[in-house]
Design a protein around this motif. Structure first.
Motif, short mmCIF file in Angstrom:
data_model
loop_
_atom_site.label_atom_id
_atom_site.label_comp_id
_atom_site.label_asym_id
_atom_site.label_seq_id
_atom_site.Cartn_x
_atom_site.Cartn_y
_atom_site.Cartn_z
N LYS A 75 67.46 3.19 86.71
CA LYS A 75 67.54 4.15 85.62
C LYS A 75 68.98 4.44 85.21
O LYS A 75 69.25 4.73 84.05
CB LYS A 75 66.84 5.45 86.00
N ASN B 88 70.15 4.23 81.44
CA ASN B 88 70.77 5.39 80.83
C ASN B 88 72.14 5.06 80.26
O ASN B 88 72.48 5.49 79.15
CB ASN B 88 70.88 6.53 81.85
N ASP C 128 69.53 10.74 78.15
CA ASP C 128 68.68 11.18 79.27
C ASP C 128 67.22 11.22 78.85
O ASP C 128 66.34 10.74 79.59
CB ASP C 128 69.11 12.56 79.76
N ASP C 129 66.94 11.78 77.68
CA ASP C 129 65.57 11.87 77.19
C ASP C 129 64.96 10.49 76.96
O ASP C 129 63.83 10.22 77.38
CB ASP C 129 65.50 12.69 75.90
N THR D 92 65.87 7.65 78.28
CA THR D 92 65.73 6.97 79.57
C THR D 92 64.45 7.41 80.28
O THR D 92 63.73 6.58 80.84
CB THR D 92 66.96 7.23 80.47
N GLU D 93 64.15 8.70 80.23
CA GLU D 93 62.92 9.19 80.86
C GLU D 93 61.69 8.63 80.15
O GLU D 93 60.71 8.27 80.81
CB GLU D 93 62.89 10.71 80.87
N ILE D 94 61.73 8.54 78.84
CA ILE D 94 60.61 7.96 78.08
C ILE D 94 60.42 6.50 78.48
O ILE D 94 59.30 6.06 78.76
CB ILE D 94 60.85 8.10 76.56
N ALA E 116 61.39 5.00 81.22
CA ALA E 116 60.95 4.92 82.62
C ALA E 116 59.45 5.20 82.73
O ALA E 116 58.74 4.53 83.49
CB ALA E 116 61.74 5.89 83.48
N THR E 117 58.97 6.16 81.97
CA THR E 117 57.55 6.49 81.98
C THR E 117 56.72 5.33 81.43
O THR E 117 55.69 4.96 81.99
CB THR E 117 57.28 7.76 81.16
N GLY F 26 58.81 3.64 85.80
CA GLY F 26 59.54 4.57 86.65
C GLY F 26 60.94 4.14 87.00
O GLY F 26 61.70 3.70 86.15
N ASP F 27 61.28 4.22 88.28
CA ASP F 27 62.65 3.99 88.74
C ASP F 27 62.81 2.60 89.35
O ASP F 27 63.67 2.38 90.20
CB ASP F 27 63.02 5.06 89.77
#
Length: 71
Positions: A23, A27, A51-52, A54-56, A58-59, A63-64
């Motif tokens: 991640k 990012n 950050d936002d 990257t989370e999207i 990853a989901t 994931g990580d």
């Protein structure tokens, strides 16, 4: 503060520190891409947006887990 990436506008080049994985790599790439596309955005906006996003990602894509790179 550690610098993981750099967007060089004069050279039209993005550089990413070697050794970043997962991640953190995603990012950093997203962060520098946002700088390249939107050079007038404030650093805080770029960081929060990276950050936002990257989370999207990853989901959506696992994931990580480690991101494969060509070395």
């Amino acid at each position: 503060m550690r610098c993981d990436g750099l967007c060089d506008y004069d050279k039209s080049e993005i550089s990413i520190r070697s050794g970043i994985k997962g991640k953190d790599l995603v990012n950093t790439v997203v962060h520098e891409f946002l700088h390249a596309c939107f050079p007038d955005l404030a650093e805080e906006v770029v960081s929060d947006s990276a950050d936002d996003l990257t989370e999207i990602l990853a989901t959506l894509f696992g994931g990580d887990k480690d991101v494969k790179t060509s070395e």
